[in-house]
Write a protein that holds these residues in place. Sequence first.
Motif, PDB file in Angstrom:
ATOM      1  N   UNK A   4       0.711  -1.085   0.092  1.00  0.00           N
ATOM      2  CA  UNK A   4      -0.046  -0.109  -0.138  1.00  0.00           C
ATOM      3  C   UNK A   4       0.973   1.393   0.058  1.00  0.00           C
ATOM      4  N   UNK A   5       0.231   2.440  -0.448  1.00  0.00           N
ATOM      5  CA  UNK A   5       1.032   3.543  -0.637  1.00  0.00           C
ATOM      6  C   UNK A   5       1.640   4.093   0.655  1.00  0.00           C
ATOM      7  N   UNK A   6       0.863   4.000   1.940  1.00  0.00           N
ATOM      8  CA  UNK A   6       1.375   4.482   3.027  1.00  0.00           C
ATOM      9  C   UNK A   6       2.754   3.632   3.436  1.00  0.00           C
ATOM     10  N   UNK A   7       2.794   2.444   3.178  1.00  0.00           N
ATOM     11  CA  UNK A   7       3.954   1.643   3.776  1.00  0.00           C
ATOM     12  C   UNK A   7       5.151   2.003   2.595  1.00  0.00           C
ATOM     13  N   UNK A   8       4.602   2.231   1.333  1.00  0.00           N
ATOM     14  CA  UNK A   8       5.550   2.296   0.297  1.00  0.00           C
ATOM     15  C   UNK A   8       6.487   3.912   0.375  1.00  0.00           C
ATOM     16  N   UNK A   9       5.577   4.880   0.890  1.00  0.00           N
ATOM     17  CA  UNK A   9       5.975   6.095   1.321  1.00  0.00           C
ATOM     18  C   UNK A   9       7.063   6.185   2.702  1.00  0.00           C
ATOM     19  N   UNK A  10       6.758   5.085   3.597  1.00  0.00           N
ATOM     20  CA  UNK A  10       7.752   4.947   4.714  1.00  0.00           C
ATOM     21  C   UNK A  10       8.954   4.584   4.354  1.00  0.00           C
ATOM     22  N   UNK A  11       8.912   3.521   3.278  1.00  0.00           N
ATOM     23  CA  UNK A  11      10.229   2.815   3.061  1.00  0.00           C
ATOM     24  C   UNK A  11      11.009   3.783   2.247  1.00  0.00           C
ATOM     25  N   UNK A  12      10.295   4.525   1.164  1.00  0.00           N
ATOM     26  CA  UNK A  12      11.035   5.617   0.459  1.00  0.00           C
ATOM     27  C   UNK A  12      11.624   6.552   1.196  1.00  0.00           C
ATOM     28  N   UNK A  13      10.879   7.019   2.385  1.00  0.00           N
ATOM     29  CA  UNK A  13      11.627   8.125   3.163  1.00  0.00           C
ATOM     30  C   UNK A  13      12.847   7.409   4.076  1.00  0.00           C
ATOM     31  N   UNK A  14      12.787   6.165   4.419  1.00  0.00           N
ATOM     32  CA  UNK A  14      13.884   5.528   5.066  1.00  0.00           C
ATOM     33  C   UNK A  14      14.786   5.304   4.094  1.00  0.00           C
ATOM     34  N   UNK A  15      14.774   4.901   3.112  1.00  0.00           N
ATOM     35  CA  UNK A  15      15.728   4.611   2.320  1.00  0.00           C
ATOM     36  C   UNK A  15      16.431   5.965   1.715  1.00  0.00           C
ATOM     37  N   UNK A  16      15.738   7.042   1.678  1.00  0.00           N
ATOM     38  CA  UNK A  16      16.334   8.419   1.329  1.00  0.00           C
ATOM     39  C   UNK A  16      17.159   8.977   2.622  1.00  0.00           C
TER      40      UNK A  16
END
Length: 306
Positions: A289-301
């Motif tokens: 889902x988008x919410x988990x994908x956004x969290x992972x993107x923020x953590x990777x950045x």
Amino acid sequence: MAEQEVYQMETAGERLDKFLAARLTELSRSHLQKLIEAGAVLVDGKPRKANYKSRGGEEVTLTLPAPEATEIAAEPLPLAILYEDVDIIVINKARGMVVHPAAGVTHGTLVNALLAHCKDLSGINGAIRPGIVHRLDKDTSGVMVAAKNDRAHIDLAEQIRTKAARRVYWAIVHGNIQEESGTIKGAIGRSAKDRKCMAIVPGGKPAVTHFRVLERFGDYTLVECRLETGRTHQIRVHLTSIGHPLVGDPKYGRRSSPFAIAGQALHSLTLDLTHPVTRQPMHFMAPLPEDMARILAALRARRSRG
């Protein structure tokens, strides 16, 4: 139309109701006892009581009644359908959607949506939970299968009971899990401190969760979980028990989190099963889902910035 299922009682001394409960995991013991009392269960062609104990080798015939007319309202709610045929429907359940009506919740559930979409659903679970073979928590997203008839329901429930159906979850947790992989064992039951929560307790139901670390972000970890059992809140309780609660978990998590997510960061990613009628192996995957994908993107950045 009523359907019949036939089983073999091999173990001498086993109670009839316990024998059936182990094979029809989605039916409560009381529901099975009512079926037995109504004469819907025959042992070698004869009606028996729920406490009948097997001599070993008897044939048990269960006649399932036709599905009850449901009083739950059909609602044309959005459904993310991954697969559908005359026997099963596989959906990607949205975070925040309750699976079936319960006390105080009569609308907006997955069952309401399925009733609007499907002409038929299995009637084994009665009017409140038609078609529901297994469940996900309200705030857990991901792949689920529902049954359109009793034959499919019984077979799918048996696959889940025997672990022939395999489920994989992804979770984002607080902290850095040191091990690359591991197994968490802990019997789960109602918490003595809060009856709305589950906990590892003496006398609870045995529960086993296997995990594997996928990515590390210093103070957060992306982990894959495979269930050997399917207890209420199992992944949430087990990961909390080793000091790594799920991000956003309102019951077991930490009160503050820098991430915007309405519920725990837990997603049922894949489901592997055998089609209950065609016997073909099937694999389903629900996109993150988008919410988990956004969290992972923020953590990777953040990780890339050092």
